[in-house]
Each structure stands twice: as C-alpha cells, then as structure tokens.
Motif scaffolding. Structure first.
Motif, mmCIF file in Angstrom:
data_model
loop_
_atom_site.group_PDB
_atom_site.id
_atom_site.type_symbol
_atom_site.label_atom_id
_atom_site.label_comp_id
_atom_site.label_asym_id
_atom_site.label_seq_id
_atom_site.Cartn_x
_atom_site.Cartn_y
_atom_site.Cartn_z
ATOM 1 N N LEU A 157 0.377 1.413 0.513
ATOM 2 C CA LEU A 157 -0.214 2.111 -0.633
ATOM 3 C C LEU A 157 0.665 1.968 -1.868
ATOM 4 N N THR B 148 0.762 -1.707 -3.322
ATOM 5 C CA THR B 148 -0.498 -2.126 -3.949
ATOM 6 C C THR B 148 -0.951 -1.152 -5.033
ATOM 7 N N THR C 4 -1.989 1.954 -4.791
ATOM 8 C CA THR C 4 -3.259 2.520 -4.345
ATOM 9 C C THR C 4 -3.141 4.032 -4.158
ATOM 10 N N ILE D 110 -7.974 -2.589 1.073
ATOM 11 C CA ILE D 110 -7.700 -2.422 -0.360
ATOM 12 C C ILE D 110 -8.180 -3.635 -1.144
ATOM 13 N N ARG E 30 -11.525 -3.633 -3.727
ATOM 14 C CA ARG E 30 -11.315 -3.979 -5.139
ATOM 15 C C ARG E 30 -12.086 -5.245 -5.513
ATOM 16 N N LEU F 157 -10.177 2.498 -6.421
ATOM 17 C CA LEU F 157 -9.633 3.413 -5.436
ATOM 18 C C LEU F 157 -8.928 4.565 -6.131
#
Length: 272
Positions: A96, A99, A101, A252, A256, A262
């Motif tokens: 997470l 990236t 996120t 992810i 995207r 997200l």
C-alpha cells in the motif's frame, strides 16, 4: 458467490496466528470488558448514522480497499503457543505504501491490544485509517460460521468498548463498524447505530480467505469492483489469508487501469 462468502467467513473460526512478538504485546484482559509522524485526518462521516452501508455512490468512480484485522481469544492463545508466526502481514502495508494506495483497516480491540506498536505506526501513516471491528470478534447474531454469539444486551457495549480501545491507540479513528463475520439482523444494526457509528459491510468479496491462488483473487476483485465498491480483504496473513499480499499489487494495478480511483472508506462515503 456463496462459496467465496463461506470461505471468507471460515477465517473467523480459525484460532491461529503468531507467537513471535514483533512488538511488545499486552496480555488479554479477563473477559470482554475488561519513521512517519504524519497524523491522518479522515473525512468525518455524518454525525447521526441511520443505516448500514454496503457501497458508496456508483457514479463516484471510487473504490475502497478494506482489510479486517481479526483477533479472538483462541487466536491469542495460538499466538502464545507459537503455532504460527504472526497475525499481521506487514507485506500488505508495504505494498500500500509503495503504490501510494489508501486503505481502511477494520481492527478488533483485541488485535489492537496484541499489536499496540503496530497500531501506532499504522495510525501515523497518512494513507491508512482505522475503524471498529468489535472487541473480540464475537457474532452479533446467530448462526454465524461457528463464532461465539454476543448476548443481545451486550452488543452496543461491545462496540463502545472496542471504540475506546481504538481511540486510545489511534488519534483519529473513523466512526465506522464492521460486523464480525458480516453477520447481522435488524436488531444488531440498531445496536451498532445506538453506539453512534455506521455499520459498513462490502459488496466485493476478494476471496483471500484461505485462497492459495493470488491470480484468482486479483481477477475476482478487478472483475467485480465498480464505482462505489467496498472490497473486503484481511490483514492477518497466513494461514487464514496467505496470499493477500501477493494478490494486492495486481488488484491495485488492475483497478487503476480500469480508471477507478482507490480511496479510504471515509472519502468514498462522503463523496457527492
């Protein structure tokens, strides 16, 4: 879908997780009652919740990834006995972060007490927010996949008890709650609303519980998610959710690539 739902809920009955203490841990109280420095500031929810939520606005173009951090008395004992290594898979949060996120963690009070240092570190991560997942992961209605059932008169108190633990460890928790096992009835929903928090479920089951094919988990989420979706996954790691960390990068990237943004649950549910 029912099979995947059952697989997810089997997670709840496994009394396993870690004996290796990555951080100092507290001893569980008797019974139910008893790097980065940026503080996250989630968007507040409406102050007077009136209903349970399964997804956000379908035209929002947003998707919220959520991770349940489960803990029961049986899991705590298994950690102490050293039957498995951990009930926290740090690789999930590493992905997470790498990236960029955002995500929402629904943590039980017992998980927070088992991992107070982890909780503090995650609460300081601006990409993450915390929400309430009950104190000891007892069911709010029966049957519920073998979980012990919380007496009806204790439901609101359990939510409030877990909420106090959450606030003691997290500077800005969100006013959301997720039912253990996802099991609920109207009386259970009313009990949660009486605690001043909004019950938040999901509309996409990732299949990460006992899933051993990360590509299948990835395909499920990327295919089924749509604008407003809330995806349920798990933070516990092996053996109950052994491939979440491996499936997450593809999830992810895939979402995207579909043009979906997200976000945290708090942003999803307050989007207009």
């Amino acid at each position: 879908m029912r099979l995947r739902h059952l697989a997810v809920m089997l997670l709840l009955t496994v009394s396993a997780c870690s004996a290796r203490h990555e951080h100092a841990v507290a001893r569980p109280p008797a019974g139910r009652r008893t790097g980065r420095t940026v503080t996250p500031t989630p968007t507040p929810a409406p102050p007077h919740p009136r209903r349970m939520v399964f997804h956000g606005a379908r035209d929002s173009g947003m998707v919220a990834l959520t991770f349940d951090a489960d803990m029961t008395h049986g899991m705590w004992r298994s950690l102490d006995a050293g039957r498995i290594k951990s009930s926290y898979d740090r690789r999930i949060v590493a992905t997470l972060d790498s990236t960029r996120t955002p995500a929402t963690i629904f943590a039980t009070g017992m998980w927070i007490r088992r991992y107070p240092a982890v909780t503090k570190a995650l609460a300081a991560d601006p990409l993450l927010e915390f929400a309430n997942h009950s104190y000891e992961h007892s069911a709010f209605t029966a049957p519920c996949y073998g979980l012990p059932v919380l007496p009806a008169h204790d439901r609101t108190a359990d939510v409030l008890h877990a909420g106090r633990i959450l606030r003691d460890h997290v500077p800005a928790p969100t006013p959301y709650f997720r039912f253990p096992g996802g099991c609920h009835d109207q009386a259970a929903v009313r009990a949660v609303l009486a605690a001043g928090v909004t019950p938040v479920q999901w509309d996409v089951i990732s299949g990460d519980a006992f899933g051993h094919d990360p590509r299948a988990i990835t395909r499920t989420v990327v295919k089924e998610a749509k604008g407003g979706s809330i995806v349920v996954m798990h933070l516990n790691g092996a053996p109950t959710a052994p491939e979440t960390h491996a499936a997450l990068p593809g999830i992810i990237t895939g979402l995207r690539a579909r043009g979906l943004r997200l976000v945290k649950v708090s942003e999803l549910l307050t989007a207009h």
